[in-house]
Design a protein around this motif. Structure first.
Motif, PDB file in Angstrom:
ATOM      1  N   SER A 177       0.817  -1.217   0.000  1.00 61.40           N
ATOM      2  CA  SER A 177       0.000   0.000   0.000  1.00 61.40           C
ATOM      3  C   SER A 177       0.853   1.269   0.000  1.00 61.40           C
ATOM      4  O   SER A 177       0.306   2.373   0.031  1.00 61.40           O
ATOM      5  CB  SER A 177      -0.939   0.000   1.206  1.00 61.40           C
ATOM      6  N   ASP A 178       2.166   1.110  -0.021  1.00 59.53           N
ATOM      7  CA  ASP A 178       3.069   2.260  -0.054  1.00 59.53           C
ATOM      8  C   ASP A 178       3.413   2.595  -1.504  1.00 59.53           C
ATOM      9  O   ASP A 178       3.803   1.713  -2.277  1.00 59.53           O
ATOM     10  CB  ASP A 178       4.351   1.978   0.721  1.00 59.53           C
ATOM     11  N   ILE A 179       3.282   3.855  -1.854  1.00 56.02           N
ATOM     12  CA  ILE A 179       3.502   4.278  -3.233  1.00 56.02           C
ATOM     13  C   ILE A 179       4.447   5.476  -3.255  1.00 56.02           C
ATOM     14  O   ILE A 179       4.263   6.441  -2.499  1.00 56.02           O
ATOM     15  CB  ILE A 179       2.171   4.669  -3.915  1.00 56.02           C
ATOM     16  N   LYS A 180       5.435   5.405  -4.111  1.00 52.79           N
ATOM     17  CA  LYS A 180       6.329   6.536  -4.364  1.00 52.79           C
ATOM     18  C   LYS A 180       6.096   7.000  -5.799  1.00 52.79           C
ATOM     19  O   LYS A 180       6.124   6.191  -6.724  1.00 52.79           O
ATOM     20  CB  LYS A 180       7.784   6.151  -4.146  1.00 52.79           C
ATOM     21  N   ALA A 181       5.877   8.290  -5.959  1.00 51.40           N
ATOM     22  CA  ALA A 181       5.482   8.817  -7.261  1.00 51.40           C
ATOM     23  C   ALA A 181       6.135  10.173  -7.494  1.00 51.40           C
ATOM     24  O   ALA A 181       6.839  10.708  -6.630  1.00 51.40           O
ATOM     25  CB  ALA A 181       3.954   8.948  -7.321  1.00 51.40           C
ATOM     26  N   ILE A 182       5.893  10.714  -8.682  1.00 47.61           N
ATOM     27  CA  ILE A 182       6.266  12.085  -8.981  1.00 47.61           C
ATOM     28  C   ILE A 182       5.018  12.815  -9.465  1.00 47.61           C
ATOM     29  O   ILE A 182       4.007  12.190  -9.796  1.00 47.61           O
ATOM     30  CB  ILE A 182       7.377  12.180 -10.045  1.00 47.61           C
ATOM     31  N   VAL A 183       5.093  14.129  -9.478  1.00 47.86           N
ATOM     32  CA  VAL A 183       4.024  14.922 -10.068  1.00 47.86           C
ATOM     33  C   VAL A 183       4.193  14.850 -11.580  1.00 47.86           C
ATOM     34  O   VAL A 183       5.179  15.335 -12.141  1.00 47.86           O
ATOM     35  CB  VAL A 183       4.067  16.374  -9.582  1.00 47.86           C
ATOM     36  N   GLY A 184       3.226  14.205 -12.241  1.00 50.81           N
ATOM     37  CA  GLY A 184       3.326  13.994 -13.682  1.00 50.81           C
ATOM     38  C   GLY A 184       2.747  15.108 -14.503  1.00 50.81           C
ATOM     39  O   GLY A 184       3.105  15.288 -15.667  1.00 50.81           O
ATOM     40  N   SER A 185       1.832  15.898 -13.902  1.00 50.70           N
ATOM     41  CA  SER A 185       1.178  16.957 -14.669  1.00 50.70           C
ATOM     42  C   SER A 185       0.585  17.994 -13.727  1.00 50.70           C
ATOM     43  O   SER A 185       0.050  17.659 -12.668  1.00 50.70           O
ATOM     44  CB  SER A 185       0.072  16.376 -15.553  1.00 50.70           C
ATOM     45  N   VAL A 186       0.675  19.255 -14.147  1.00 51.06           N
ATOM     46  CA  VAL A 186       0.007  20.345 -13.431  1.00 51.06           C
ATOM     47  C   VAL A 186      -0.859  21.144 -14.403  1.00 51.06           C
ATOM     48  O   VAL A 186      -1.134  22.323 -14.185  1.00 51.06           O
ATOM     49  CB  VAL A 186       1.026  21.267 -12.721  1.00 51.06           C
ATOM     50  N   SER A 187      -1.288  20.503 -15.475  1.00 43.24           N
ATOM     51  CA  SER A 187      -1.982  21.219 -16.552  1.00 43.24           C
ATOM     52  C   SER A 187      -3.477  21.369 -16.337  1.00 43.24           C
ATOM     53  O   SER A 187      -4.142  22.063 -17.097  1.00 43.24           O
ATOM     54  CB  SER A 187      -1.736  20.525 -17.897  1.00 43.24           C
ATOM     55  N   ASP A 188      -4.030  20.711 -15.310  1.00 41.65           N
ATOM     56  CA  ASP A 188      -5.451  20.851 -15.027  1.00 41.65           C
ATOM     57  C   ASP A 188      -5.790  22.331 -14.824  1.00 41.65           C
ATOM     58  O   ASP A 188      -5.193  22.995 -13.962  1.00 41.65           O
ATOM     59  CB  ASP A 188      -5.789  20.052 -13.758  1.00 41.65           C
ATOM     60  N   PRO A 189      -6.724  22.888 -15.584  1.00 38.39           N
ATOM     61  CA  PRO A 189      -7.003  24.325 -15.466  1.00 38.39           C
ATOM     62  C   PRO A 189      -7.562  24.732 -14.106  1.00 38.39           C
ATOM     63  O   PRO A 189      -7.520  25.905 -13.751  1.00 38.39           O
ATOM     64  CB  PRO A 189      -8.021  24.582 -16.584  1.00 38.39           C
ATOM     65  N   PHE A 190      -8.077  23.759 -13.339  1.00 41.73           N
ATOM     66  CA  PHE A 190      -8.609  24.061 -12.017  1.00 41.73           C
ATOM     67  C   PHE A 190      -7.553  23.910 -10.928  1.00 41.73           C
ATOM     68  O   PHE A 190      -7.843  24.116  -9.752  1.00 41.73           O
ATOM     69  CB  PHE A 190      -9.817  23.182 -11.716  1.00 41.73           C
ATOM     70  N   GLY A 191      -6.319  23.550 -11.324  1.00 41.19           N
ATOM     71  CA  GLY A 191      -5.211  23.559 -10.384  1.00 41.19           C
ATOM     72  C   GLY A 191      -4.948  22.270  -9.642  1.00 41.19           C
ATOM     73  O   GLY A 191      -4.124  22.239  -8.727  1.00 41.19           O
TER      74      GLY A 191
END
Length: 281
Positions: A177-191
């Motif tokens: 249940s442990d997940i390591k990730a990166i921020v893949g996108s910030v393009s959502d217009p609502f932030g």
């Protein structure tokens, strides 16, 4: 009906670059329809181009011709190519990493290097800085109109030679249940910000809607957000301004604020510098 040309660039719309690409397509065949994904990809951000195209491509019918032009290496010896995807669509693009998500998520059956001697807009031979118009739009239009076949693009080369980012930028590391990730996108217009965590992988890790998830976000190793966050269907399950995890429209896990911008509040950008750790609360 002839297939549409569907494209994205980092050109913006404050000058005539995109309009000139449309003009080239219309000269090849006035019946061709050109549809925009976006022209606001961050300048030179090839990874963002790879990520943006995978959000759109699966929803278009077989035979669609995509064009992606984020090309900081324009005019150098990087390949200009057309890839035939496993689902029957095509993408015309510099081979510079833009094909990464499509390679792993859709599959690429064949790739051909554009032969500039026959697939370059006449009169632009002295120009080396606008392949979006002179090679990519022109070749896409010829392919979509039927004036050339896929074989007419140019010589094939091994799919294994396609330039790709490391797979860890598109797939999170899941350990129970442990997940390591990166921020893949910030393009959502609502932030809202999207992690490189597929919704299906989140489910396999045992998370179901209604769970509380401990979220730690770091920039270059420094924590800027740590909180237990509700995972639910949509924003309305939390108070205004509160964070929430949800399945995005593109089937990745996103983190947002109800009626607020997580991206702007925490000044988040995408890429390896912005990491996430998710675990059971």
């Amino acid at each position: 009906m002839k297939p549409c040309i569907v494209w994205q660039t980092d050109f913006g719309l404050s000058w005539g670059a995109v309009a000139s690409m449309v003009g080239v397509c219309k000269q090849v065949d006035p019946e061709l329809e050109c549809i925009d994904i976006t022209h606001e990809i961050e300048a030179y951000n090839i990874l963002a181009a790879s990520r943006e195209i995978i959000y759109v491509e699966p929803f278009w019918p077989k035979g669609t011709v995509f064009v992606s032009v984020v090309d900081p290496g324009v005019g150098t010896d990087r390949r200009a190519c057309v890839a035939k995807l496993h689902d029957g669509n095509y993408i015309v693009t510099p081979d510079n990493g833009t094909l990464t998500h499509l390679y792993y998520e859709v599959g690429i059956d064949e790739v051909r290097e554009i032969d500039e001697t026959v697939n370059r807009y006449h009169g632009t031979e002295a120009v080396s800085v606008f392949h979006g118009r002179d090679l990519f739009a022109y070749t896409a239009a010829k392919l979509a109109s039927g004036k050339i076949s896929f074989e007419g693009v140019g010589p094939a080369y091994p799919v294994e030679e396609i330039v790709r980012f490391d797979r860890d930028v598109i797939e999170a590391q899941v350990d129970g249940s442990d997940i390591k990730a990166i921020v893949g996108s910030v393009s959502d217009p609502f932030g809202s910000i999207a992690f490189n965590i597929k919704s299906s992988d989140f489910a396999k890790a045992g998370y179901t809607q209604g769970d509380m998830v401990h979220v730690i976000l770091k920039k270059d190793g420094e924590t800027y957000f740590e909180q237990d966050v509700l995972y639910e269907k949509s924003f309305g399950f939390v108070e205004k301004g509160a964070p929430i995890l949800f399945n995005s429209s593109t089937n990745y896990i996103e983190l947002g604020l109800n009626m607020g911008s997580f991206r702007d509040t925490y000044q988040v950008k995408e890429g390896r510098s912005y990491t996430a750790e998710l675990s059971r609360a």
